[in-house]
Write a protein that holds these residues in place. Structure first.
Motif, PDB file in Angstrom:
ATOM      1  N   ILE A  81       0.770  -1.102  -0.755  1.00  0.00           N
ATOM      2  CA  ILE A  81       0.217   0.585   0.475  1.00  0.00           C
ATOM      3  C   ILE A  81       0.776   0.996   0.252  1.00  0.00           C
ATOM      4  N   PHE A  82       1.966   1.079   0.440  1.00  0.00           N
ATOM      5  CA  PHE A  82       3.168   2.376   0.292  1.00  0.00           C
ATOM      6  C   PHE A  82       4.252   1.788   0.268  1.00  0.00           C
ATOM      7  N   GLY A  83       4.928   2.581  -0.518  1.00  0.00           N
ATOM      8  CA  GLY A  83       6.471   2.099  -0.268  1.00  0.00           C
ATOM      9  C   GLY A  83       7.525   2.470   0.589  1.00  0.00           C
ATOM     10  N   ALA A  84       8.996   2.057   1.025  1.00  0.00           N
ATOM     11  CA  ALA A  84       9.326   2.560   2.119  1.00  0.00           C
ATOM     12  C   ALA A  84       9.333   4.332   2.070  1.00  0.00           C
ATOM     13  N   ASP A  85       9.345   4.607   1.635  1.00  0.00           N
ATOM     14  CA  ASP A  85       9.976   5.996   1.666  1.00  0.00           C
ATOM     15  C   ASP A  85       8.302   6.717   2.660  1.00  0.00           C
ATOM     16  N   ILE A  86       7.295   6.047   2.963  1.00  0.00           N
ATOM     17  CA  ILE A  86       6.171   6.573   3.637  1.00  0.00           C
ATOM     18  C   ILE A  86       6.179   6.951   4.519  1.00  0.00           C
ATOM     19  N   THR A  87       5.108   8.267   4.861  1.00  0.00           N
ATOM     20  CA  THR A  87       5.476   9.877   5.948  1.00  0.00           C
ATOM     21  C   THR A  87       4.506   9.599   6.651  1.00  0.00           C
ATOM     22  N   ALA A  88       5.064   9.877   8.159  1.00  0.00           N
ATOM     23  CA  ALA A  88       3.993  10.133   9.472  1.00  0.00           C
ATOM     24  C   ALA A  88       2.509  10.322   8.094  1.00  0.00           C
ATOM     25  N   ASP A  89       2.637  11.930   7.932  1.00  0.00           N
ATOM     26  CA  ASP A  89       1.747  13.091   7.228  1.00  0.00           C
ATOM     27  C   ASP A  89       0.609  11.988   6.298  1.00  0.00           C
TER      28      ASP A  89
END
Length: 294
Positions: free
Chosen positions: A168-176
């Motif tokens: 669902i997300f890549g490794a660059d996921i951010t908290a926002d």
């Protein structure tokens, strides 16, 4: 190079000069953070130090550097209510006598009467629990600081890593980005947050606004305090970090459920949204060099 550094070089151990950026870092700021350590971890030399550079170069020497993984954390400032309302339906809780061992899912019903305050949604509560402390801002402008009191005894599970593993997300996921995803479908968001069974209970913290939130050891200082794994780095230790533009001396003054391993560190960025955005972007490899007393 100081005379003490000459001795270190002769012994084959690293010196302060081997630390990239050491010569230009604001070591007075690091000393200010170091002085927040409890009395048992301070010496007369620290209290009487004329400046940070002389103190750290005289009394500490670099140990072996460790490759590590760095993230950031911050003190959120969160809108809250002292009573439950339609706009603020989600409670945060104090620790009941004897503690509680239930998982996150459904725990609210068993903590009636231990509410400290009420938040807008479960996402605000979840991220307050991840950070471990926060400043609640009420509609009348008053504030209340809360800090970690206890947990329910269940292991911490990173939902960010779960969503990366699921594609669902890549490794660059951010908290926002994660917050937005959780709020886009509240039912889906609650189900994913429930996969982290760990639940944090809070206490009211009586600290002045001029002081950072309470870490495990003492109040923490923006950009000068780090959370570490105390099994590998003793709390109170000066630690030189190099990661994504940060080359600075910090003090190990906090811990965290996800901070495990010899090179794992979490850099405290400060309070509020600006600090939160910066903290959420830090997710990188770097090096950590503890300083040991001479």
């Amino acid at each position: 190079m100081t005379p003490a550094d000459d001795t270190e070089a002769a012994s084959g151990r690293p010196s302060h000069g081997d630390l990239t950026g050491w010569a230009t870092d604001d070591l007075d700021a690091a000393l200010g953070a170091f002085l927040h350590n409890p009395e048992g971890l301070l010496s007369a030399a620290a209290r009487a130090a004329p400046d940070g550079r002389r103190f750290f170069e005289t009394h500490f020497t670099p140990d072996a550097s460790v490759a590590g993984h760095f993230t950031g954390y911050y003190e959120p400032e969160i809108r809250a209510s002292r009573t439950r309302t339609d706009d603020f339906p989600v409670p945060i809780h104090a620790d009941p006598p004897g503690g509680i061992a239930l998982p996150r899912d459904g725990i609210d019903a068993h903590l009636a009467g231990y509410e400290i305050a009420w938040l807008r949604d479960e996402v605000d509560r979840f991220f307050l629990q991840v950070q471990g402390s926060g400043r609640l801002i009420f509609e009348d402008g008053t504030t209340l600081r809360v800090g970690h009191s206890a947990k329910n005894g269940h292991p911490y599970v990173s939902i960010g890593l779960l969503l990366i593993e699921r594609g669902i997300f890549g490794a660059d996921i951010t908290a926002d980005a994660l917050k937005d995803w959780l709020r886009a479908d509240p039912e889906r968001g609650r189900a994913v947050m429930a996969e982290n069974p760990s639940y944090v209970l809070f206490r009211v913290v009586d600290l002045s606004d001029a002081t950072g939130p309470m870490g495990t050891l003492c109040p923490v200082t923006p950009m000068r305090s780090v959370a570490v794994d105390p099994a590998h780095v003793a709390l109170g230790t000066p630690v030189w970090i190099e990661v994504e533009g940060h080359a600075r001396l910090c003090i190990a003054q906090d811990t965290g459920s996800a901070i495990k391993g010899p090179g794992r560190a979490d850099l405290y960025h400060g309070s509020g949204d600006t600090a939160g955005h910066a903290a959420g972007r830090l997710n990188a490899r770097g090096t950590l060099t503890p300083l040991r007393p001479r």
